[in-house]
Motif scaffolding. Structure first.
Motif, PDB file in Angstrom:
ATOM      1  N   SER A  10      10.066  -8.855   8.962  1.00 21.90           N
ATOM      2  CA  SER A  10      10.033  -7.527   9.574  1.00 21.90           C
ATOM      3  C   SER A  10       8.681  -6.854   9.376  1.00 21.90           C
ATOM      4  CB  SER A  10      11.138  -6.636   8.984  1.00 21.90           C
ATOM      5  OG  SER A  10      10.931  -6.461   7.598  1.00 21.90           O
ATOM      6  N   MET A  11       8.417  -5.885  10.258  1.00 22.17           N
ATOM      7  CA  MET A  11       7.192  -5.101  10.169  1.00 22.17           C
ATOM      8  C   MET A  11       7.305  -4.071   9.050  1.00 22.17           C
ATOM      9  SD  MET A  11       6.503  -4.026  14.125  1.00 22.17           S
ATOM     10  CE  MET A  11       7.379  -4.899  15.440  1.00 22.17           C
ATOM     11  N   THR A  12       6.161  -3.684   8.526  1.00 21.99           N
ATOM     12  CA  THR A  12       6.119  -2.533   7.630  1.00 21.99           C
ATOM     13  C   THR A  12       6.152  -1.261   8.478  1.00 21.99           C
ATOM     14  OG1 THR A  12       3.712  -2.410   7.678  1.00 21.99           O
ATOM     15  CG2 THR A  12       4.702  -3.834   6.004  1.00 21.99           C
ATOM     16  N   GLU A  13       6.394  -0.135   7.835  1.00 23.53           N
ATOM     17  CA  GLU A  13       6.358   1.136   8.558  1.00 23.53           C
ATOM     18  C   GLU A  13       4.975   1.394   9.133  1.00 23.53           C
ATOM     19  OE1 GLU A  13       7.786   4.289   6.098  1.00 23.53           O
ATOM     20  OE2 GLU A  13       9.888   3.651   6.259  1.00 23.53           O
ATOM     21  N   GLU A  14       3.922   0.998   8.387  1.00 19.28           N
ATOM     22  CA  GLU A  14       2.549   1.185   8.869  1.00 19.28           C
ATOM     23  C   GLU A  14       2.314   0.383  10.146  1.00 19.28           C
ATOM     24  OE1 GLU A  14       3.430   0.559   5.802  1.00 19.28           O
ATOM     25  OE2 GLU A  14       2.730   2.319   4.673  1.00 19.28           O
ATOM     26  N   GLU A  15       2.836  -0.840  10.205  1.00 16.28           N
ATOM     27  CA  GLU A  15       2.676  -1.664  11.410  1.00 16.28           C
ATOM     28  C   GLU A  15       3.451  -1.063  12.581  1.00 16.28           C
ATOM     29  OE1 GLU A  15       1.965  -6.085   9.441  1.00 16.28           O
ATOM     30  OE2 GLU A  15       3.989  -5.253   9.525  1.00 16.28           O
ATOM     31  N   TYR A  34       5.086   8.563   9.436  1.00 19.97           N
ATOM     32  CA  TYR A  34       6.111   7.741  10.083  1.00 19.97           C
ATOM     33  C   TYR A  34       7.150   8.626  10.768  1.00 19.97           C
ATOM     34  CZ  TYR A  34       9.891   4.412  10.775  1.00 19.97           C
ATOM     35  OH  TYR A  34      10.883   3.638  11.332  1.00 19.97           O
ATOM     36  N   GLU A  35       7.612   9.676  10.073  1.00 21.30           N
ATOM     37  CA  GLU A  35       8.610  10.570  10.643  1.00 21.30           C
ATOM     38  C   GLU A  35       8.033  11.339  11.829  1.00 21.30           C
ATOM     39  OE1 GLU A  35      11.767  10.691   9.968  1.00 21.30           O
ATOM     40  OE2 GLU A  35      11.592   9.194   8.375  1.00 21.30           O
ATOM     41  N   GLY A  65       0.842  -1.195   0.000  1.00 24.60           N
ATOM     42  CA  GLY A  65       0.000   0.000   0.000  1.00 24.60           C
ATOM     43  C   GLY A  65       0.874   1.242   0.000  1.00 24.60           C
ATOM     44  N   ARG A  66       0.227   2.400  -0.027  1.00 25.26           N
ATOM     45  CA  ARG A  66       0.962   3.655  -0.071  1.00 25.26           C
ATOM     46  C   ARG A  66       1.619   3.929   1.271  1.00 25.26           C
ATOM     47  NH1 ARG A  66       0.053   8.907   1.129  1.00 25.26           N
ATOM     48  NH2 ARG A  66      -2.041   8.444   1.918  1.00 25.26           N
ATOM     49  N   ARG A  67       2.919   4.221   1.246  1.00 24.15           N
ATOM     50  CA  ARG A  67       3.644   4.546   2.474  1.00 24.15           C
ATOM     51  C   ARG A  67       3.373   5.996   2.836  1.00 24.15           C
ATOM     52  NH1 ARG A  67       9.733   3.451   1.432  1.00 24.15           N
ATOM     53  NH2 ARG A  67       9.876   4.066   3.623  1.00 24.15           N
ATOM     54  N   ASP A  68       3.129   6.237   4.121  1.00 26.40           N
ATOM     55  CA  ASP A  68       2.933   7.603   4.602  1.00 26.40           C
ATOM     56  C   ASP A  68       4.197   8.008   5.350  1.00 26.40           C
ATOM     57  OD1 ASP A  68       2.134  10.002   5.725  1.00 26.40           O
ATOM     58  OD2 ASP A  68       0.063   9.314   6.014  1.00 26.40           O
TER      59      ASP A  68
END
Length: 279
Positions: free
Chosen positions: A257-262, A229-230, A222-225
């Protein structure tokens, strides 16, 4: 419905109106019968549909090798689980659970003790499945006169979890071990004062979903936000460091590994837990 093949006196194969292969179980349903004979409906106890199974012949052979009384027992346990937990289970659970119960009874007769190393974890992460396992112990005792050890409630629950997630036992062990280790890391970082309880349900649910995704599914796409995240990383430093450390651990130990969303989701949940229970 007509018999296509007699597997043994209690199990035959047939096909439904759509041509899907069926395995039909019932006391004496195949006795003295030949292919082409009409199936006596009053003898039908259980029908297995082999629509999406990779190894149909192995399923039939294993089913034929198990005592029909124990298959009936497993069927009753599985029906209870489906009705009370409102879950779907794959058909292999009929084989694995029956085989486990047969082995557990044999081990008990020989006086052999068994300790389930995941007993505490199953009770913690899968309390509903564990409750069905406990029901199963009562039913086994009622039907066979044998009371199995309490650890067997967790073992039976594991077979239900496998059937629910459609995974192998090794994968389920792997996943529960991962959840336990993540929980331990989190609870070391969040020292809840003595005598003060906090609801674990939300955290447990999050870890179950995460572990299942990590070991059983493809990474979420999906689209990374990146901005979100920052923002989370810069404003919730301690909580993010905790989740980042957990991610580094599972990368090292489990090669996933986890995604940034997770990581964002868990970081915000940890922040919420701290605000609620450490203020």
């Amino acid at each position: 419905m007509r018999i296509e093949k007699v597997i043994n006196n209690n199990i035959i194969s047939a096909r439904d109106n759509q041509g899907i292969e069926l395995v039909v179980m019932g006391r004496g349903i195949g006795f003295g019968k030949k292919p082409g004979s009409e199936i006596a409906e009053e003898k039908i106890e259980k029908i297995f549909r082999l629509e999406n199974m990779d190894d149909k012949e192995q399923f039939k052979e294993l089913l034929a090798s198990l005592p029909i009384e124990l298959i009936r027992l497993s069927t009753e346990i599985i029906s209870y689980a489906r009705e009370n937990l409102e879950i779907s289970l794959n058909q292999n659970v009929y084989l694995t659970l029956t085989d486990h119960i047969s082995y557990a009874l044999e081990r008990h007769r020989k006086g052999l003790k068994f300790n389930n190393v995941l007993y505490d974890e199953v009770k913690l992460f899968y309390p509903l499945e564990y409750s069905v396992g406990h029901y199963a112990l009562e039913l086994i005792e009622e039907k066979t006169g044998t009371r199995l050890e309490e650890d067997e409630a967790a073992s039976i629950a594991l077979h239900l979890i496998n059937g629910e997630l459609n995974t192998a036992m090794g994968t389920t062990f792997f996943m529960i071990k991962m959840m336990r280790e993540m929980m331990e890391i989190i609870e070391r970082d969040i020292p809840i004062p003595n005598g003060r309880n906090y609801p674990r349900d939300r955290l447990i649910s999050d870890l179950k979903q995460l572990a299942n995704r990590l070991v059983s599914e493809e990474p979420i796409k999906g689209r990374r936000d990146k901005k979100l995240y920052e923002f989370v990383k810069d404003n919730y430093i301690q909580e993010h460091n905790l989740i980042f450390g957990i991610n580094s651990y599972i990368e090292s130990e489990y090669q996933c590994s986890m995604t940034e969303e997770e990581q964002i989701y868990l970081t915000l949940n940890i922040k919420r837990m701290k605000d609620l229970y450490l203020c």
